[in-house]
Scaffold this active site. Structure first.
Site, short mmCIF file in Angstrom:
data_model
loop_
_atom_site.label_atom_id
_atom_site.label_comp_id
_atom_site.label_asym_id
_atom_site.label_seq_id
_atom_site.Cartn_x
_atom_site.Cartn_y
_atom_site.Cartn_z
N HIS A 178 0.85 -1.20 0.00
CA HIS A 178 0.00 0.00 0.00
C HIS A 178 0.88 1.25 0.00
O HIS A 178 1.39 1.68 1.03
CB HIS A 178 -0.91 -0.01 1.22
N HIS A 181 -2.67 7.03 -0.97
CA HIS A 181 -3.66 7.65 -0.10
C HIS A 181 -3.10 8.33 1.15
O HIS A 181 -3.80 8.52 2.13
CB HIS A 181 -4.73 6.62 0.32
N TYR A 183 -0.66 7.28 3.19
CA TYR A 183 -0.11 6.42 4.23
C TYR A 183 1.42 6.42 4.12
O TYR A 183 1.99 7.16 3.33
CB TYR A 183 -0.74 5.04 4.15
#
Length: 374
Positions: A178, A181, A183
């Site tokens: 990931h 977004h 993070y």
């Protein structure tokens, strides 16, 4: 007497094509997008989580990307109900998910996650742990987190590598990192949160160093043909207009080190898949990513629904929307696969209905679906 079957619908013809990602063959082009559900008390995915994923695999989803699952670092997460990807009980729960999805005919990868400075001080599962980021900055610009030392960086890289090795060991078909977004990985990629003056900060290429080192460590920890997917975005939480790259040339400079480090597939996250990414071209972010890297790419963003997913968190629903434009883009090879989020959250049978030309049975999205795990 020979009975000629009816011709497959256009949707079935385009979406039912298998695709090979590294050593994995996915039976079709439909991906379940990762969606945080918070139904795993103690970070352990239980039987309801097993059924949730298996139900969608049985209904024709080719590749499932799990909800974000915390890697084994003390500051990785901010909730005791989000699943973790470390610990004997947690990994045993994930092994059951994998087994059920495979029995249903699907493939599955975990999304490995560290939320970075999105984590608030005092949050579970480790309330005494600091909130870590590249420069101690949150996405909104506040400075109440901890800038990571080299030891912190090394520990996080090691946690991702260990999680990837565990994923392969318990039977997953690949991993997704990931990097989107706002993070942790994205916090290093974006100049709004990365103000470092060492090797991990500076120009856009230098800011890829941390993510590239994680990719390389993951690549070294798993088999050569085990697919490594990297999810990235321009937008961030609390900064929807943020951009990593203003031009295709800038995007290529950011993606190239990730390719060199070992990314097999990119997952280009946008809020609306039909919007062009740069002036002068109709290509979306996934389309540009494929053009610039030559790698398989997953597109995503309000597929099958008319309405922004952000509004779902404010209690708003969304009506069904045609996927004709999506099919046009897939047929033109703008990108290779499509991830479906809210439509699949609302309706476990979405893939079966689309592949079976049962569009009249598709359900509009009701934000109440966020409260249940069906």
């Amino acid at each position: 007497m020979t009975v000629t079957p009816p011709p497959a619908s256009r949707a079935a013809q385009i979406l039912s094509r298998p695709i090979t990602l590294g050593g994995l063959t996915v039976p079709n082009r439909i991906v379940m997008a990762p969606m945080t559900r918070m139904f795993s008390p103690g970070g352990v995915p239980g039987e309801d989580v097993v059924s949730y994923y298996a139900r969608r695999a049985a209904a024709g989803v080719g590749l499932i990307v799990t909800e974000g699952t915390y890697v084994g670092h003390e500051s990785a997460g901010g909730s005791s109900r989000v699943p973790r990807f470390h610990g004997e009980e947690q990994l045993a729960g994930w092994a059951k998910v994998v087994e059920a999805v495979h029995q249903a005919g699907g493939t599955i990868v975990p999304q490995l996650w560290h939320i970075g400075t999105v984590r608030k001080q005092g949050q579970n599962p480790n309330p005494d742990a600091p909130s870590h980021g590249p420069s101690g900055l949150r996405v909104d610009g506040t400075e109440d987190a901890t800038a990571m030392t080299q030891d912190d960086i090394d520990a996080v890289i090691g946690a991702f590598a260990e999680a990837a090795a565990d994923a392969e060991r318990i039977g997953f078909d690949g991993v997704e990192l990931h990097g989107a977004h706002g993070y942790l990985l994205d916090q290093f990629l974006w100049d709004g949160t990365n103000r470092r003056t060492d090797a991990y900060g500076g120009d856009p290429v230098a800011r890829t160093t941390f993510a590239a080192q994680i990719v390389a460590a993951v690549r070294a920890a798993v088999s050569p043909d085990f697919p490594v997917i990297f999810r990235f975005s321009q937008w961030k939480q609390e900064a929807y207009d943020a951009r990593l790259a203003e031009t295709p040339e800038e995007l290529e400079a950011i993606l190239a080190p990730l390719v060199a480090a070992g990314v097999d597939v990119f997952h280009a996250s946008t809020r609306r898949y039909w919007l062009p990414e740069f002036e002068g071209s109709d290509l979306n972010l996934a389309g540009w990513t494929k053009k610039l890297t030559g790698k398989p790419v997953i597109s995503v963003g309000s597929v099958g629904l008319d309405g922004d997913f952000i509004n779902a968190f404010q209690g708003e629903g969304s009506p069904v929307k045609s996927i004709d434009n999506l099919l046009d883009r897939l047929e033109a090879d703008e990108f290779d696969m499509v991830a479906v989020g809210r439509a699949l959250l609302q309706d476990p049978e979405w893939a079966a209905k689309v592949l079976g030309d049962r569009f009249d049975e598709l359900k509009p999205y009701d934000a109440a679906a966020l409260q249940t795990l069906i």
